[in-house]
Design an enzyme around this catalytic site. Structure first.
Site, PDB file in Angstrom:
ATOM      1  N   ASP A  58     -12.883   7.164   1.454  1.00 42.82           N
ATOM      2  CA  ASP A  58     -12.275   8.418   1.840  1.00 42.82           C
ATOM      3  C   ASP A  58     -10.771   8.375   2.148  1.00 42.82           C
ATOM      4  O   ASP A  58     -10.260   8.528   3.157  1.00 42.82           O
ATOM      5  CB  ASP A  58     -12.885   8.410   3.383  1.00 42.82           C
ATOM      6  CG  ASP A  58     -13.152   9.644   3.865  1.00 42.82           C
ATOM      7  OD1 ASP A  58     -12.638  10.668   3.243  1.00 42.82           O
ATOM      8  OD2 ASP A  58     -13.491   9.885   5.326  1.00 42.82           O
ATOM      9  N   SER A  97      -9.824  14.570  11.520  1.00 43.24           N
ATOM     10  CA  SER A  97     -10.103  13.317  10.377  1.00 43.24           C
ATOM     11  C   SER A  97      -8.730  13.468   9.653  1.00 43.24           C
ATOM     12  O   SER A  97      -7.633  14.286   9.381  1.00 43.24           O
ATOM     13  CB  SER A  97     -11.064  13.681   9.596  1.00 43.24           C
ATOM     14  OG  SER A  97     -12.226  13.716  10.307  1.00 43.24           O
ATOM     15  N   HIS A 138     -12.371  13.380   2.839  1.00 44.57           N
ATOM     16  CA  HIS A 138     -13.570  14.552   3.201  1.00 44.57           C
ATOM     17  C   HIS A 138     -12.837  15.676   3.835  1.00 44.57           C
ATOM     18  O   HIS A 138     -13.338  16.668   4.036  1.00 44.57           O
ATOM     19  CB  HIS A 138     -14.722  13.775   4.223  1.00 44.57           C
ATOM     20  CG  HIS A 138     -13.951  13.830   5.681  1.00 44.57           C
ATOM     21  ND1 HIS A 138     -13.702  12.657   5.995  1.00 44.57           N
ATOM     22  CD2 HIS A 138     -13.961  14.546   6.646  1.00 44.57           C
ATOM     23  CE1 HIS A 138     -13.140  12.490   7.154  1.00 44.57           C
ATOM     24  NE2 HIS A 138     -13.484  13.678   7.596  1.00 44.57           N
TER      25      HIS A 138
END
Length: 397
Positions: free
Chosen positions: A245, A340, A196
């Site tokens: 992810d 992230s 992402h």
């Protein structure tokens, strides 16, 4: 004494030379990037004592379109203006110099790391990920708990310089603005991060060997820019959920290992069925240290967490997959917004740190609510990583 035409030609060659240098050191260039934000010539208020920055930022350009446009304008407008009577005026040249110095402040790069937003905070990302935004906003039609893509380290500890030499900082260029993520170095050519972070990227600037993001004098730092063609997003990652992810970035130039830059070890196939339940894990990253702090921290931080069962985690996140792994920290320590893709590691019996997770998401209620942090479970992606990188997975059957 050179003519004005010769002077303009030499100044144009200077700009071209600086652009070529920054292109070679970053690996590539395209019409809109990369912006040489790490250059010793760009103006930054915290480096105002380096007086050359007030003038030399003029020779830096954000992509070959910017460079070409400026060179054309210089020849079509600058040359006739310099040959005019007005050009003989001291006032005109003083005004030009004043404009240059004023522009230095207007185009400055202050503590820009602090101001970068997490991917999910950017409208462009939100528009392309409606299902994930439904989870973030806890819409009635969404299944499961509110989530929040992470991770800034909350209630953790300040790392010593290069304590985690595999840690990477990623500045991801989207269509409208930059965002920041974390990553980990796998080999001389590959960096691992979250899907992402990169699925909407135009290019990514990778920082290795960095401890203090704002200390541009760190001699250990290596900076490379990677374009979309060398960014691999897991083919089963999609915008309707947060499964798979995982993403890898292929560096244009192989990095040299040093005490400040080292690869992290991946799990072996012997770990494929290991749940790591109750194992102590370490997650690292830059940024927000409390929910109340508006900005991140420039220096690398880390937190020690404990792996919990997916069954316990699924009570709070009903859509959790077996390809995820969850942790919870003591004293409300854990991850938070903005970084992230960072690594979660464990220390194996031989003392080597092994990455078992990639920071994915957590509770949207806040970073200090002590909800579990959720990671992509790397033991579920060993075959994929073996196929898409040059890393040899240990004990491959």
């Amino acid at each position: 004494m050179c003519s004005r035409l010769e002077f303009d030609g030499l100044s144009g060659l200077d700009c071209l030379g600086f652009f070529t240098y920054h292109t070679l050191t970053s690996g590539q260039a395209d019409p809109a990037g990369p912006v040489p934000i790490d250059s010793m010539f760009i103006y930054r208020p915290d480096k105002r004592h380096e007086v050359w920055r007030f003038l030399f930022y003029m020779v830096l350009h954000a992509g070959w379109f910017h460079l070409g446009f400026n060179l054309v304008v210089q020849l079509l407008v600058g040359l006739p203006l310099e040959m005019s009577v007005l050009a003989q005026s001291i006032g005109m040249w003083a005004s030009l110099l004043g404009f240059v110095l004023l522009s230095a402040y207007a185009t400055a790069v202050p503590s820009w790391w602090d101001k970068l937003r997490a991917p999910h905070e950017i409208p462009e990302w939100q528009e392309q990920h409606p299902a994930l935004m439904a989870l973030l906003n806890n819409d009635d039609d969404a299944i499961g708990a509110t989530v929040d893509f992470e991770s800034r380290i909350v209630n953790g500890n300040k790392a010593t310089p290069h304590q985690f030499p595999y840690q990477a900082a990623l500045v991801v260029r989207l269509e409208s603005e930059n965002t920041i993520c974390g990553g980990s170095l796998l080999s001389t050519k590959y960096v691992l991060t979250a899907a992402h972070c990169t699925d909407l990227s135009l290019y990514v600037t990778v920082y290795l060997g960095v401890h203090n993001l704002s200390d541009y004098t760190e001699h250990t730092r290596v900076v490379q820019t990677v374009f979309r063609s060398d960014i691999i997003v897991h083919e089963q990652y999609n915008t309707s959920g947060y499964q798979n992810d995982v993403s890898v970035i292929k560096l244009p130039v192989s990095v040299a290992f040093s005490y400040a830059i080292q690869p992290v070890r991946l799990p072996s196939f012997d770990h494929k069925d290991n749940t790591f339940l109750s194992v102590e894990a370490i997650v690292s990253g830059w940024g927000r240290t409390t929910d109340a702090s508006p900005d991140g921290t420039d220096t690398l931080h880390y937190a020690t967490l404990s792996v919990i069962s997916n069954a316990a985690c699924r009570t709070l996140y009903p859509t959790l997959q077996d390809t995820n792994i969850c942790t919870r920290g003591a004293n409300r320590s854990g991850t938070c917004q903005g970084d992230s893709g960072g690594p979660m590691v464990i220390r194996e019996d031989d003392g080597v740190l092994t990455q078992i997770g990639i920071v994915s998401f957590g509770s949207g209620l806040g970073c200090e609510y002590n909800w579990p942090n959720v990671f992509a479970r790397l033991t579920s992606f060993l075959c994929w990583l073996g196929c898409h990188t040059d890393v040899q997975i240990r004990n491959h059957p």
